[in-house]
Design a protein around this motif. Structure first.
Motif, PDB file in Angstrom:
ATOM      1  N   ALA A  62       0.815  -1.220   0.000  1.00 58.38           N
ATOM      2  CA  ALA A  62       0.000   0.000   0.000  1.00 58.38           C
ATOM      3  C   ALA A  62       0.846   1.266   0.000  1.00 58.38           C
ATOM      4  O   ALA A  62       0.384   2.332  -0.436  1.00 58.38           O
ATOM      5  CB  ALA A  62      -0.938  -0.001   1.215  1.00 58.38           C
ATOM      6  N   GLU A  63       2.075   1.170   0.476  1.00 55.69           N
ATOM      7  CA  GLU A  63       2.966   2.336   0.506  1.00 55.69           C
ATOM      8  C   GLU A  63       3.842   2.428  -0.741  1.00 55.69           C
ATOM      9  O   GLU A  63       4.710   3.296  -0.839  1.00 55.69           O
ATOM     10  CB  GLU A  63       3.873   2.277   1.743  1.00 55.69           C
ATOM     11  CG  GLU A  63       3.164   2.637   3.048  1.00 55.69           C
ATOM     12  CD  GLU A  63       2.195   1.544   3.475  1.00 55.69           C
ATOM     13  OE1 GLU A  63       2.580   0.356   3.412  1.00 55.69           O
ATOM     14  OE2 GLU A  63       1.058   1.880   3.854  1.00 55.69           O
ATOM     15  N   GLY A  64       3.630   1.510  -1.673  1.00 60.06           N
ATOM     16  CA  GLY A  64       4.399   1.548  -2.905  1.00 60.06           C
ATOM     17  C   GLY A  64       5.749   0.880  -2.821  1.00 60.06           C
ATOM     18  O   GLY A  64       6.588   1.058  -3.717  1.00 60.06           O
ATOM     19  N   GLN A  65       5.984   0.094  -1.767  1.00 62.70           N
ATOM     20  CA  GLN A  65       7.265  -0.605  -1.619  1.00 62.70           C
ATOM     21  C   GLN A  65       7.184  -1.983  -2.272  1.00 62.70           C
ATOM     22  O   GLN A  65       6.220  -2.714  -2.088  1.00 62.70           O
ATOM     23  CB  GLN A  65       7.625  -0.742  -0.140  1.00 62.70           C
ATOM     24  CG  GLN A  65       7.864   0.601   0.541  1.00 62.70           C
ATOM     25  CD  GLN A  65       8.974   1.396  -0.131  1.00 62.70           C
ATOM     26  OE1 GLN A  65      10.118   0.935  -0.233  1.00 62.70           O
ATOM     27  NE2 GLN A  65       8.642   2.598  -0.599  1.00 62.70           N
ATOM     28  N   LEU A  66       8.225  -2.315  -3.008  1.00 66.52           N
ATOM     29  CA  LEU A  66       8.259  -3.607  -3.690  1.00 66.52           C
ATOM     30  C   LEU A  66       8.259  -4.768  -2.706  1.00 66.52           C
ATOM     31  O   LEU A  66       8.868  -4.692  -1.629  1.00 66.52           O
ATOM     32  CB  LEU A  66       9.500  -3.706  -4.566  1.00 66.52           C
ATOM     33  CG  LEU A  66       9.471  -2.942  -5.890  1.00 66.52           C
ATOM     34  CD1 LEU A  66      10.854  -2.973  -6.527  1.00 66.52           C
ATOM     35  CD2 LEU A  66       8.437  -3.526  -6.847  1.00 66.52           C
ATOM     36  N   ASN A  67       7.588  -5.829  -3.083  1.00 71.35           N
ATOM     37  CA  ASN A  67       7.581  -7.074  -2.331  1.00 71.35           C
ATOM     38  C   ASN A  67       8.824  -7.859  -2.767  1.00 71.35           C
ATOM     39  O   ASN A  67       8.757  -8.776  -3.588  1.00 71.35           O
ATOM     40  CB  ASN A  67       6.287  -7.843  -2.643  1.00 71.35           C
ATOM     41  CG  ASN A  67       6.080  -9.026  -1.746  1.00 71.35           C
ATOM     42  OD1 ASN A  67       6.990  -9.468  -1.052  1.00 71.35           O
ATOM     43  ND2 ASN A  67       4.874  -9.579  -1.769  1.00 71.35           N
ATOM     44  N   ARG A  68       9.943  -7.486  -2.229  1.00 74.92           N
ATOM     45  CA  ARG A  68      11.229  -7.958  -2.733  1.00 74.92           C
ATOM     46  C   ARG A  68      11.388  -9.466  -2.606  1.00 74.92           C
ATOM     47  O   ARG A  68      11.872 -10.138  -3.522  1.00 74.92           O
ATOM     48  CB  ARG A  68      12.377  -7.231  -2.026  1.00 74.92           C
ATOM     49  CG  ARG A  68      12.389  -5.722  -2.287  1.00 74.92           C
ATOM     50  CD  ARG A  68      13.519  -5.041  -1.521  1.00 74.92           C
ATOM     51  NE  ARG A  68      14.829  -5.349  -2.081  1.00 74.92           N
ATOM     52  CZ  ARG A  68      15.498  -4.534  -2.908  1.00 74.92           C
ATOM     53  NH1 ARG A  68      14.975  -3.373  -3.271  1.00 74.92           N
ATOM     54  NH2 ARG A  68      16.690  -4.877  -3.351  1.00 74.92           N
ATOM     55  N   ASP A  69      11.019 -10.033  -1.463  1.00 75.14           N
ATOM     56  CA  ASP A  69      11.202 -11.472  -1.263  1.00 75.14           C
ATOM     57  C   ASP A  69      10.371 -12.277  -2.251  1.00 75.14           C
ATOM     58  O   ASP A  69      10.855 -13.262  -2.832  1.00 75.14           O
ATOM     59  CB  ASP A  69      10.827 -11.856   0.170  1.00 75.14           C
ATOM     60  CG  ASP A  69      11.825 -11.338   1.198  1.00 75.14           C
ATOM     61  OD1 ASP A  69      12.960 -10.983   0.791  1.00 75.14           O
ATOM     62  OD2 ASP A  69      11.470 -11.274   2.390  1.00 75.14           O
ATOM     63  N   LEU A 115      14.034  -1.083 -10.147  1.00 73.27           N
ATOM     64  CA  LEU A 115      12.577  -1.138 -10.286  1.00 73.27           C
ATOM     65  C   LEU A 115      11.900  -0.263  -9.234  1.00 73.27           C
ATOM     66  O   LEU A 115      10.925   0.444  -9.530  1.00 73.27           O
ATOM     67  CB  LEU A 115      12.099  -2.588 -10.175  1.00 73.27           C
ATOM     68  CG  LEU A 115      10.592  -2.844 -10.365  1.00 73.27           C
ATOM     69  CD1 LEU A 115      10.104  -2.322 -11.702  1.00 73.27           C
ATOM     70  CD2 LEU A 115      10.297  -4.337 -10.231  1.00 73.27           C
ATOM     71  N   GLN A 116      12.415  -0.281  -8.015  1.00 72.16           N
ATOM     72  CA  GLN A 116      11.819   0.537  -6.953  1.00 72.16           C
ATOM     73  C   GLN A 116      11.917   2.025  -7.287  1.00 72.16           C
ATOM     74  O   GLN A 116      10.969   2.783  -7.070  1.00 72.16           O
ATOM     75  CB  GLN A 116      12.518   0.266  -5.626  1.00 72.16           C
ATOM     76  CG  GLN A 116      11.926   1.030  -4.447  1.00 72.16           C
ATOM     77  CD  GLN A 116      10.524   0.569  -4.096  1.00 72.16           C
ATOM     78  OE1 GLN A 116      10.334  -0.548  -3.635  1.00 72.16           O
ATOM     79  NE2 GLN A 116       9.533   1.429  -4.321  1.00 72.16           N
ATOM     80  N   GLU A 147      11.967   3.349 -10.185  1.00 71.11           N
ATOM     81  CA  GLU A 147      11.005   3.633 -11.253  1.00 71.11           C
ATOM     82  C   GLU A 147       9.576   3.666 -10.701  1.00 71.11           C
ATOM     83  O   GLU A 147       8.763   4.506 -11.098  1.00 71.11           O
ATOM     84  CB  GLU A 147      11.114   2.577 -12.345  1.00 71.11           C
ATOM     85  CG  GLU A 147      12.442   2.525 -13.057  1.00 71.11           C
ATOM     86  CD  GLU A 147      12.666   3.701 -13.992  1.00 71.11           C
ATOM     87  OE1 GLU A 147      11.728   4.511 -14.185  1.00 71.11           O
ATOM     88  OE2 GLU A 147      13.779   3.819 -14.542  1.00 71.11           O
ATOM     89  N   VAL A 148       9.262   2.765  -9.781  1.00 67.88           N
ATOM     90  CA  VAL A 148       7.933   2.737  -9.179  1.00 67.88           C
ATOM     91  C   VAL A 148       7.681   4.022  -8.384  1.00 67.88           C
ATOM     92  O   VAL A 148       6.579   4.581  -8.404  1.00 67.88           O
ATOM     93  CB  VAL A 148       7.773   1.492  -8.264  1.00 67.88           C
ATOM     94  CG1 VAL A 148       6.504   1.595  -7.421  1.00 67.88           C
ATOM     95  CG2 VAL A 148       7.741   0.223  -9.112  1.00 67.88           C
ATOM     96  N   ASP A 149       8.692   4.488  -7.702  1.00 70.81           N
ATOM     97  CA  ASP A 149       8.554   5.724  -6.935  1.00 70.81           C
ATOM     98  C   ASP A 149       8.162   6.889  -7.831  1.00 70.81           C
ATOM     99  O   ASP A 149       7.410   7.782  -7.414  1.00 70.81           O
ATOM    100  CB  ASP A 149       9.873   6.048  -6.209  1.00 70.81           C
ATOM    101  CG  ASP A 149      10.176   5.064  -5.088  1.00 70.81           C
ATOM    102  OD1 ASP A 149       9.250   4.358  -4.649  1.00 70.81           O
ATOM    103  OD2 ASP A 149      11.359   5.008  -4.662  1.00 70.81           O
ATOM    104  N   ARG A 150       8.650   6.897  -9.050  1.00 69.87           N
ATOM    105  CA  ARG A 150       8.305   7.977  -9.996  1.00 69.87           C
ATOM    106  C   ARG A 150       6.869   7.856 -10.483  1.00 69.87           C
ATOM    107  O   ARG A 150       6.256   8.862 -10.877  1.00 69.87           O
ATOM    108  CB  ARG A 150       9.251   7.947 -11.194  1.00 69.87           C
ATOM    109  CG  ARG A 150      10.704   8.248 -10.863  1.00 69.87           C
ATOM    110  CD  ARG A 150      11.520   8.426 -12.127  1.00 69.87           C
ATOM    111  NE  ARG A 150      12.934   8.594 -11.815  1.00 69.87           N
ATOM    112  CZ  ARG A 150      13.839   7.624 -11.887  1.00 69.87           C
ATOM    113  NH1 ARG A 150      13.457   6.409 -12.244  1.00 69.87           N
ATOM    114  NH2 ARG A 150      15.101   7.849 -11.599  1.00 69.87           N
ATOM    115  N   LEU A 151       6.347   6.625 -10.499  1.00 64.08           N
ATOM    116  CA  LEU A 151       4.975   6.417 -10.987  1.00 64.08           C
ATOM    117  C   LEU A 151       3.915   6.853  -9.991  1.00 64.08           C
ATOM    118  O   LEU A 151       2.816   7.267 -10.365  1.00 64.08           O
ATOM    119  CB  LEU A 151       4.754   4.934 -11.324  1.00 64.08           C
ATOM    120  CG  LEU A 151       5.463   4.352 -12.537  1.00 64.08           C
ATOM    121  CD1 LEU A 151       5.121   2.866 -12.667  1.00 64.08           C
ATOM    122  CD2 LEU A 151       5.083   5.109 -13.793  1.00 64.08           C
TER     123      LEU A 151
END
Length: 422
Positions: free
Chosen positions: A223-230, A414-415, A417-421
């Motif tokens: 929900a905070e826009g953080q990648l599910n890295r695992d 990727l993170q 880039e997601v932050d920019r979106l």
């Protein structure tokens, strides 16, 4: 009869002929409907039959159902809309819907739905909610779906495998056993599994399927826009292991993937219910062994809305009304049932599949079950930028799985880039 009378009669006859000709010309309407599915086995047959029925019900109206390749389809439609030249009937991948909604390019359908007491209001797939934007209904879902596993029972039997895998770990094991160099010339003749290994939306599809298995409650981002890295690393690890084992052919897109499967050159693939058209197109000796099963992802099913129909905003009122009439016909019980019998797809309308239809299609119950249990592929919070996000996931996945990039480095990029979106 006087000369004047004859002249008046002649003028009246010419005027009458002109009016008749004008009326006839006014009825000669060609509705433009491009689609990437115009040549897709099964689905194109259903569309063509539906179009023929619509034309029979509306004399003087024809639909130009033309093929546009999926690659570049959305770019071409966006260009047409931006230039003020939209098609009359918009067939659109659901993943691209938000672009058109945000631009105001789609006619709201709520008044038409209410006036006709449309089944879309009460009997439609739950993913019809994907057609909502700012409180308005802007499209109608053609297909809500879940993924299945296509598998070749004959090849499984030859390899001593009794049935399809149920987890990604089993998939890796089975795929390795099913990868065969039949004539010993050093070239693989049969691969155990196949997925796209070049830039294509199917790369994200495959990665998300395995990500859902790794985290049954998560998605690519929280929900905070953080990648599910695992979960992302777990999904990439499955795909990379399949590649490293040599169980997957390299350098193919989604069409190539399907060809490998229906030609018996790959024993398994993940696909939506449109796989039925591919199965039906296989040679009889291969088709006899092709089966579908739940995805080998521990009960976690990738899915959502596949494609939609919409009426472009700003059309001539007569054309807009005809486009709506086409959508109305599509929602009827008859044509929803035929979506199962002709296209081989689970219909969006509930209650149209009779016992006879289900008995005549051994795989339909599996398609319906997958659609009912599927998880939406679009990450919450990224609906408006999903297309760009998908492209980023494809790029990162190929970098790790095919090119061997470090997963953490790919996730860091990727993170950002997601932050920019968001």
């Amino acid at each position: 009869m006087t000369h004047r009378t004859i002249r008046r009669s002649f003028i009246a006859l010419v005027a009458s002929a002109a009016l008749w000709s004008s009326a006839a010309l006014a009825q000669d309407i060609v509705l433009d409907m491009p689609s990437w599915q115009a040549t897709e086995p099964g689905t194109s047959d259903w569309f063509k039959e539906l179009i023929a029925e619509f034309e029979a019900q509306n004399p003087g109206v024809t639909i130009n159902f033309s093929h546009e390749p999926f690659a570049g389809y959305n770019d071409k439609m966006v260009t047409r809309f931006a230039a003020g030249n939209p098609p009359d009937i918009l067939h659109l991948p659901a993943a691209n819907f938000m672009i058109y909604a945000q631009e105001g390019w789609l006619e709201p359908l709520d008044e038409r739905l209410a006036a006709s007491n449309s089944p879309v209001l009460t009997e439609w797939t739950p993913v019809q909610s994907s057609c909502q934007y700012e409180g308005q209904t802007l499209c109608v879902i053609v297909l809500g779906y879940g993924y299945v596993l296509g598998w070749n029972e004959a090849q499984f039997a030859e390899a001593g495998l009794s049935g399809p895998p149920t987890t990604s770990a089993e998939l890796i094991e089975y795929a390795k056993a099913l990868t065969v160099d039949r004539d010993g010339d050093g070239t693989i003749d049969q691969y155990g599994f196949v997925f796209p290994t070049v830039t294509h939306s199917g790369v994200e599809t495959t990665a998300t399927s395995f990500l859902f298995e790794a985290d049954p409650d998560g998605h690519w981002v929280d929900a905070e826009g953080q990648l599910n890295r695992d979960a992302a690393k777990a999904a990439w690890a499955v795909m990379k292991q399949l590649v490293d084992d040599g169980s997957v052919p390299l350098g193919i897109d989604n069409n190539g993937k399907r060809q490998f499967f229906v030609e018996g050159r790959a024993s398994m693939m993940l696909e939506g219910p449109w796989i039925q058209g591919n199965i039906n197109s296989a040679a009889p000796e291969i088709q006899a062994g092709l089966r579908v099963a739940p995805t080998p992802t521990s009960g976690q099913v990738y899915g959502g809305a596949s494609n939609v129909l919409a009426v472009p905003a700003g059309l001539d009122p007569e054309r807009a009304e005809l486009a709506w009439k086409f959508i109305e016909l599509f929602t009827s019980p008859e044509w929803q049932a035929k979506y199962a019998t002709v296209a081989g797809q689970p219909p969006a309308r509930a209650g149209v599949l009779s016992a006879d239809i289900l008995a005549g299609n051994a795989n339909m119950s599996q398609y319906v079950a997958a659609a009912d249990s599927a998880r939406d592929y679009i990450p919450p919070g990224l609906e408006e930028n999903y297309t760009r996000f998908r492209d980023l996931v494809i790029e990162a996945t190929l970098a790790v799985v095919v090119q061997g990039q470090d997963p953490d480095a790919a996730l860091d990029q990727l993170q950002s880039e997601v932050d920019r979106l968001r």
